[in-house]
Design a protein around this motif. Sequence first.
Motif, PDB file in Angstrom:
ATOM      1  N   PRO A  26       0.842  -1.203   0.000  1.00 12.88           N
ATOM      2  CA  PRO A  26       0.000   0.000   0.000  1.00 12.88           C
ATOM      3  C   PRO A  26       0.878   1.255   0.000  1.00 12.88           C
ATOM      4  CG  PRO A  26      -0.758  -1.577   1.645  1.00 12.88           C
ATOM      5  CD  PRO A  26       0.573  -2.069   1.162  1.00 12.88           C
ATOM      6  N   TYR A  27       0.507   2.221  -0.842  1.00 15.38           N
ATOM      7  CA  TYR A  27       1.330   3.423  -1.025  1.00 15.38           C
ATOM      8  C   TYR A  27       1.550   4.186   0.283  1.00 15.38           C
ATOM      9  CZ  TYR A  27       3.613   6.955  -3.825  1.00 15.38           C
ATOM     10  OH  TYR A  27       4.553   7.777  -4.382  1.00 15.38           O
ATOM     11  N   ASN A  60      -3.939   2.023  -5.276  1.00 15.94           N
ATOM     12  CA  ASN A  60      -3.303   2.603  -4.091  1.00 15.94           C
ATOM     13  C   ASN A  60      -2.103   1.777  -3.646  1.00 15.94           C
ATOM     14  OD1 ASN A  60      -4.667   0.373  -3.124  1.00 15.94           O
ATOM     15  ND2 ASN A  60      -5.293   1.343  -1.224  1.00 15.94           N
TER      16      ASN A  60
END
Length: 76
Positions: A26-27, A60
């Motif tokens: 996840p970013y 994301n």
Amino acid sequence: GNAALLHEEARVRIIATIKKDALMVPYGFISEEKGVKEVSVSEQGEEKQRVVLTGIVFGNEVEIIEGVSEGELLVK
């Protein structure tokens, strides 16, 4: 509340459909300062900073080219 308990975790996982064996995280777990990207990895209960090299972004999540391995536990 206890602020120490308010952290998130994410497992590094592979999404083979985007790119063969791409490691995706996840970013929001990646921090960037002066162009250097880092993640926090939980190693035996201790938080360690690791510099990572990122690749493609999908939704994301972002590919990690080097710096972490599949199944490692990221914290933030």
